[in-house]
Design a protein around this motif. Structure first.
Motif, PDB file in Angstrom:
ATOM      1  N   ALA A 120      57.903  21.424  26.763  1.00 43.21           N
ATOM      2  CA  ALA A 120      58.642  22.485  26.200  1.00 43.21           C
ATOM      3  C   ALA A 120      58.367  22.407  24.518  1.00 43.21           C
ATOM      4  CB  ALA A 120      60.190  22.014  26.608  1.00 43.21           C
ATOM      5  N   ASN A 121      58.184  21.197  24.186  1.00 47.61           N
ATOM      6  CA  ASN A 121      57.836  21.036  22.735  1.00 47.61           C
ATOM      7  C   ASN A 121      56.497  21.235  22.427  1.00 47.61           C
ATOM      8  OD1 ASN A 121      60.664  19.855  21.713  1.00 47.61           O
ATOM      9  ND2 ASN A 121      59.913  17.919  22.591  1.00 47.61           N
ATOM     10  N   HIS A 122      56.561  22.650  22.127  1.00 51.16           N
ATOM     11  CA  HIS A 122      55.051  22.994  22.115  1.00 51.16           C
ATOM     12  C   HIS A 122      54.799  23.737  20.674  1.00 51.16           C
ATOM     13  CE1 HIS A 122      52.057  26.388  23.928  1.00 51.16           C
ATOM     14  NE2 HIS A 122      51.443  25.350  22.888  1.00 51.16           N
ATOM     15  N   VAL A 123      53.804  23.120  19.924  1.00 45.80           N
ATOM     16  CA  VAL A 123      53.493  23.921  18.637  1.00 45.80           C
ATOM     17  C   VAL A 123      52.236  24.540  18.915  1.00 45.80           C
ATOM     18  CG1 VAL A 123      52.688  23.320  16.302  1.00 45.80           C
ATOM     19  CG2 VAL A 123      54.647  21.896  17.221  1.00 45.80           C
ATOM     20  N   GLN A 124      52.082  25.864  18.614  1.00 41.71           N
ATOM     21  CA  GLN A 124      51.022  26.665  18.916  1.00 41.71           C
ATOM     22  C   GLN A 124      50.294  27.086  17.248  1.00 41.71           C
ATOM     23  OE1 GLN A 124      51.245  30.134  21.520  1.00 41.71           O
ATOM     24  NE2 GLN A 124      49.018  30.467  21.313  1.00 41.71           N
ATOM     25  N   VAL A 125      49.143  27.056  16.930  1.00 40.43           N
ATOM     26  CA  VAL A 125      48.506  27.396  15.746  1.00 40.43           C
ATOM     27  C   VAL A 125      47.338  28.372  16.214  1.00 40.43           C
ATOM     28  CG1 VAL A 125      46.870  26.830  13.761  1.00 40.43           C
ATOM     29  CG2 VAL A 125      48.443  25.377  14.591  1.00 40.43           C
ATOM     30  N   ASP A 126      47.635  29.786  15.658  1.00 38.42           N
ATOM     31  CA  ASP A 126      46.678  30.853  16.079  1.00 38.42           C
ATOM     32  C   ASP A 126      46.683  31.924  14.858  1.00 38.42           C
ATOM     33  OD1 ASP A 126      45.263  33.063  17.261  1.00 38.42           O
ATOM     34  OD2 ASP A 126      45.261  31.573  19.013  1.00 38.42           O
ATOM     35  N   LEU A 127      45.439  32.547  14.664  1.00 44.40           N
ATOM     36  CA  LEU A 127      45.702  33.461  13.408  1.00 44.40           C
ATOM     37  C   LEU A 127      46.237  34.665  14.077  1.00 44.40           C
ATOM     38  CD1 LEU A 127      42.188  33.264  11.690  1.00 44.40           C
ATOM     39  CD2 LEU A 127      44.217  33.624  10.665  1.00 44.40           C
ATOM     40  N   ASP A 128      46.083  34.764  15.337  1.00 40.18           N
ATOM     41  CA  ASP A 128      46.718  36.237  15.881  1.00 40.18           C
ATOM     42  C   ASP A 128      48.241  36.014  16.096  1.00 40.18           C
ATOM     43  OD1 ASP A 128      47.407  38.344  17.402  1.00 40.18           O
ATOM     44  OD2 ASP A 128      45.801  38.283  18.960  1.00 40.18           O
ATOM     45  N   ALA A 129      49.104  36.601  15.298  1.00 34.73           N
ATOM     46  CA  ALA A 129      50.463  36.480  15.686  1.00 34.73           C
ATOM     47  C   ALA A 129      50.885  36.857  16.838  1.00 34.73           C
ATOM     48  CB  ALA A 129      51.291  37.205  14.691  1.00 34.73           C
ATOM     49  N   ASP A 130      50.351  37.788  17.662  1.00 33.33           N
ATOM     50  CA  ASP A 130      50.638  38.406  19.042  1.00 33.33           C
ATOM     51  C   ASP A 130      50.332  37.326  20.030  1.00 33.33           C
ATOM     52  OD1 ASP A 130      51.619  40.731  18.146  1.00 33.33           O
ATOM     53  OD2 ASP A 130      49.615  41.769  18.426  1.00 33.33           O
ATOM     54  N   ALA A 131      49.440  36.256  19.779  1.00 32.21           N
ATOM     55  CA  ALA A 131      49.030  35.375  20.955  1.00 32.21           C
ATOM     56  C   ALA A 131      50.183  34.225  20.869  1.00 32.21           C
ATOM     57  CB  ALA A 131      47.794  34.775  20.196  1.00 32.21           C
ATOM     58  N   LEU A 132      50.855  33.985  19.656  1.00 35.27           N
ATOM     59  CA  LEU A 132      51.884  32.814  19.636  1.00 35.27           C
ATOM     60  C   LEU A 132      52.901  33.170  20.537  1.00 35.27           C
ATOM     61  CD1 LEU A 132      52.184  32.515  15.825  1.00 35.27           C
ATOM     62  CD2 LEU A 132      50.759  31.248  17.191  1.00 35.27           C
ATOM     63  N   GLY A 133      53.153  32.136  21.671  1.00 36.74           N
ATOM     64  CA  GLY A 133      53.858  32.287  22.757  1.00 36.74           C
ATOM     65  C   GLY A 133      53.834  33.433  23.748  1.00 36.74           C
ATOM     66  N   ARG A 134      52.457  33.922  23.789  1.00 39.26           N
ATOM     67  CA  ARG A 134      52.204  35.044  24.657  1.00 39.26           C
ATOM     68  C   ARG A 134      52.134  34.503  26.143  1.00 39.26           C
ATOM     69  NH1 ARG A 134      48.099  38.997  22.524  1.00 39.26           N
ATOM     70  NH2 ARG A 134      46.382  36.951  22.880  1.00 39.26           N
ATOM     71  N   ASN A 135      51.423  33.571  26.359  1.00 37.27           N
ATOM     72  CA  ASN A 135      51.161  32.920  27.869  1.00 37.27           C
ATOM     73  C   ASN A 135      52.201  31.689  28.179  1.00 37.27           C
ATOM     74  OD1 ASN A 135      49.128  34.951  28.115  1.00 37.27           O
ATOM     75  ND2 ASN A 135      47.581  33.529  27.563  1.00 37.27           N
ATOM     76  N   PHE A 136      52.592  30.975  27.017  1.00 36.59           N
ATOM     77  CA  PHE A 136      53.296  29.871  27.235  1.00 36.59           C
ATOM     78  C   PHE A 136      54.425  29.892  26.148  1.00 36.59           C
ATOM     79  CE2 PHE A 136      49.731  28.828  29.783  1.00 36.59           C
ATOM     80  CZ  PHE A 136      50.407  28.213  31.046  1.00 36.59           C
ATOM     81  N   GLU A 137      55.746  29.664  26.403  1.00 37.22           N
ATOM     82  CA  GLU A 137      56.803  29.490  25.234  1.00 37.22           C
ATOM     83  C   GLU A 137      56.326  28.386  24.363  1.00 37.22           C
ATOM     84  OE1 GLU A 137      60.765  29.124  26.664  1.00 37.22           O
ATOM     85  OE2 GLU A 137      60.672  30.802  27.951  1.00 37.22           O
ATOM     86  N   VAL A 138      56.702  28.876  22.938  1.00 38.04           N
ATOM     87  CA  VAL A 138      56.386  27.581  21.920  1.00 38.04           C
ATOM     88  C   VAL A 138      57.770  27.529  21.192  1.00 38.04           C
ATOM     89  CG1 VAL A 138      54.161  28.660  21.654  1.00 38.04           C
ATOM     90  CG2 VAL A 138      55.729  29.422  20.193  1.00 38.04           C
ATOM     91  N   GLU A 139      57.717  26.035  20.706  1.00 38.82           N
ATOM     92  CA  GLU A 139      58.815  26.037  19.761  1.00 38.82           C
ATOM     93  C   GLU A 139      58.600  26.169  18.282  1.00 38.82           C
ATOM     94  OE1 GLU A 139      62.679  24.217  19.360  1.00 38.82           O
ATOM     95  OE2 GLU A 139      61.616  24.599  21.020  1.00 38.82           O
ATOM     96  N   VAL A 140      57.395  26.013  18.093  1.00 37.39           N
ATOM     97  CA  VAL A 140      57.011  26.455  16.550  1.00 37.39           C
ATOM     98  C   VAL A 140      55.693  27.095  16.691  1.00 37.39           C
ATOM     99  CG1 VAL A 140      56.402  25.548  14.238  1.00 37.39           C
ATOM    100  CG2 VAL A 140      57.997  24.470  15.488  1.00 37.39           C
ATOM    101  N   GLY A 141      55.761  28.314  16.189  1.00 32.52           N
ATOM    102  CA  GLY A 141      54.392  29.147  16.287  1.00 32.52           C
ATOM    103  C   GLY A 141      53.882  29.435  14.802  1.00 32.52           C
ATOM    104  N   LEU A 142      52.537  28.695  14.482  1.00 33.32           N
ATOM    105  CA  LEU A 142      52.257  28.844  13.420  1.00 33.32           C
ATOM    106  C   LEU A 142      51.061  29.781  13.018  1.00 33.32           C
ATOM    107  CD1 LEU A 142      52.284  27.295  10.376  1.00 33.32           C
ATOM    108  CD2 LEU A 142      50.791  25.572  11.571  1.00 33.32           C
TER     109      LEU A 142
END
Length: 572
Positions: free
Chosen positions: A314-336
């Motif tokens: 559940a504690n998931h940090v995702q780094v991606d240049l594409d804002a739409d990709a953040l949390g798209r397939n799995f929920e994130v706690e912090v999208g960067l």
């Protein structure tokens, strides 16, 4: 520069509709401009098919740099793609207008999927005839619209003076993340009329790197700092991060999972490397016990996450240049939203003291070792083939894997990769691209031998590129697994209790074909013979085909049957 909506707008008053066959280069022209731009970009080779609609470009490159004449436009893109991935530089492909540009489309989609930096320069008919539908030779409707659909960006040179600014902008876009192929549509008359000494002003802006919000960096670091059992998932966006990704894994004590495109981001013999084994039962158990995940540049695709059912923390940090990709397939706690090249070093700096359990690294290593043992047990004699390749091949040799059973199973997992530029495979899943891709990689990396894993079905997609292998003679070992057809699809049909249909192919005698082309060839059916053949091929250098009779290897591997989604009502 134009967009698809500008197809029928013509700004050139400097060009006249002279048939291309009458045009002659009587002085410096667009070819000289392209050579200048390529040199400035560090690209000394172009791959392509010569045509009356790109002749001045090909002539200049062949005169001043190096032009590799492939046999099909799709192969030109694949070779440029392989060159780009293996070198970390820009790969260049030259095609003709109309059908020639259209032939490149499938391979452009591969480069787009892999975020590969390919500069695709294609000819067109005379500028003032575009969109007029007069039936000019090689004329096709909506070429720029097609290029826009298959490229990260598509530009058109609309006047002779626009050539240098447009080419410069194309290179700037190639260097700007998120990366992907860029197409330049260049009418043939404007190739001849482009005067290198009379060009419009060039926009010399440097590519910008998105560094991310500082507050998000701090939030992510705070979450990571408290973790007891951390993991990192490195995708294609982690390929360019470099040593800071390993530094973060070591400082945090995190195990490193990868998707297929992120392999080598941390060397796969590192004590914290798990690799592309997320679906292995013991690794799934490790993921279930983890309490924090940092995903770097991965969209966590379904085929790598048990069809999106993988139990991520559940504690998931995702780094991606594409804002739409953040949390798209799995929920994130912090999208960067940031380029991993900037975000990962920032996280290293912000991390501070961590709370990682002392024995977590042991758990990571045990799960990784168990996954590899399980995979070795599944693949029979192929495990020994894998060992032979890794033992004989230099550590930093690029490995190219076409869509074939060995390439898609143990080649994508067990065969260790130590650097991201050594990891080349068909990210889009298209068969038949490996041979040309490996030629491009071998042209780029002439310091070490390159090894390609291909199948008999895949090689026949672009059989003509064997002639390019014979002509260019790169240091390339082609390991050709021959099972007489499309083995993966055959397995799918057999698993469903169906007879094989459209999967058993007539195949050439590859030994006779190699002999006709002057290529070394050895056909083998056991591991010991393979090891000897590979040792000899690497010692001699240059191109060699080692054909493996996949039906003769013992013990046989378990049938590779990829997941196939069939509607419930059909199964019922």
């Amino acid at each position: 520069m134009t967009t698809p909506s500008d197809e029928t707008e013509h700004t050139s008053t400097e060009a006249h509709a002279v048939p291309a066959s009458h045009l002659r280069a009587i002085g410096p022209n667009g070819g000289d401009l392209l050579v200048r731009v390529m040199r400035d970009a560090g690209a000394e080779v172009a791959f392509g098919v010569v045509s009356i609609h790109n002749l001045p470009l090909v002539e200049a490159i062949d005169r001043d740099l190096r032009f590799v004449p492939v046999r099909h436009e799709a192969a030109a893109i694949n070779a440029a793609d392989g060159y780009a991935r293996a070198s970390g530089r820009i790969g260049v492909a030259i095609t003709s207008t109309g059908t020639g540009a259209g032939n490149a489309a499938g391979s452009m989609l591969e480069a787009l999927t892999a975020q590969s930096r390919v500069l695709h320069v294609t000819g067109n008919i005379n500028a003032e005839l575009i969109g007029e539908h007069k039936g000019a030779y090689h004329e096709v409707p909506r070429q720029l619209a097609m290029l826009t659909a298959i490229s990260q960006h598509a530009l058109r040179i609309g006047t002779p003076k626009q050539a240098l600014p447009v080419l410069t902008e194309a290179v700037r876009l190639l260097r700007t993340a998120p990366h992907g192929p860029v197409s330049v549509d260049w009418p043939i008359d404007l190739q001849y009329l482009a005067d290198p000494h009379d060009q419009n002003r060039v926009d010399d802006r440097e590519p910008r790197t998105r560094t991310g919000n500082r507050r998000d960096i701090e939030r992510a670091a705070s979450l990571m700092r408290a973790a007891r059992r951390p993991l990192i998932w490195a995708g294609g966006g982690a390929r360019r991060v470099g040593p800071s990704l390993r530094a973060l894994a070591e400082a945090w004590g995190a195990g490193v999972l990868t998707g297929a495109n992120g392999r080598g981001s941390v060397a796969e013999d590192h004590r914290l490397a798990i690799g592309n084994f997320a679906s292995d039962p013991d690794v799934v158990a490790l993921i279930e016990s983890a309490d924090c995940l940092l995903t770097v540049g991965s969209h966590l695709r379904g085929n790598e996450t048990l069809n999106f059912e993988l139990p991520l923390p559940a504690n998931h940090v995702q780094v991606d240049l594409d804002a739409d990709a953040l949390g798209r397939n799995f929920e994130v706690e912090v999208g960067l939203q940031a380029d991993a090249v900037a975000a990962v070093p920032a996280l290293v700096e912000a991390l501070g003291d961590v709370a990682t359990e002392d024995d977590w690294g042991i758990c990571v290593a045990e799960a990784a070792a168990s996954a590899r043992r399980r995979h070795r047990a599944d693949i029979g004699a192929h495990a020994d083939l894998c060992d032979a390749i890794r033992k004989r091949l230099p550590r930093r040799s690029p490995i190219v894997r076409d869509v074939t059973i060995p390439g898609s199973s143990w080649g994508n997992r067990l065969l260790a990769v130590y650097h991201p530029t050594d990891n080349l495979y068909a990210a889009g899943g298209g068969i038949g691209q490996g041979l040309a891709m490996s030629i491009g990689a071998a042209v780029a990396r002439h310091d070490v031998p390159v090894l390609a894993i291909v199948g008999d079905g895949g090689v026949q997609v672009h059989l003509g590129e064997l002639a390019v292998l014979a002509a260019e003679r790169p240091d390339l070992v082609v390991v050709l697994f021959n099972d007489g057809g499309y083995g993966v699809l055959r397995n799918l049909q057999h698993a469903a209790g169906k007879p094989g249909r459209a999967v058993d192919l007539a195949t050439p005698d590859f030994g006779k074909l190699a002999d006709a082309l002057g290529l070394r060839h050895r056909r083998i059916g056991d591991v010991e013979s393979f090891d000897k053949a590979l040792k000899k091929a690497l010692k001699k250098g240059g191109p060699t085909i080692i054909e493996v009779d996949a039906t003769a290897l013992e013990p046989r591997p378990l049938d590779l049957v990829p997941p196939s989604i069939v509607p419930e009502q059909v199964r019922a």
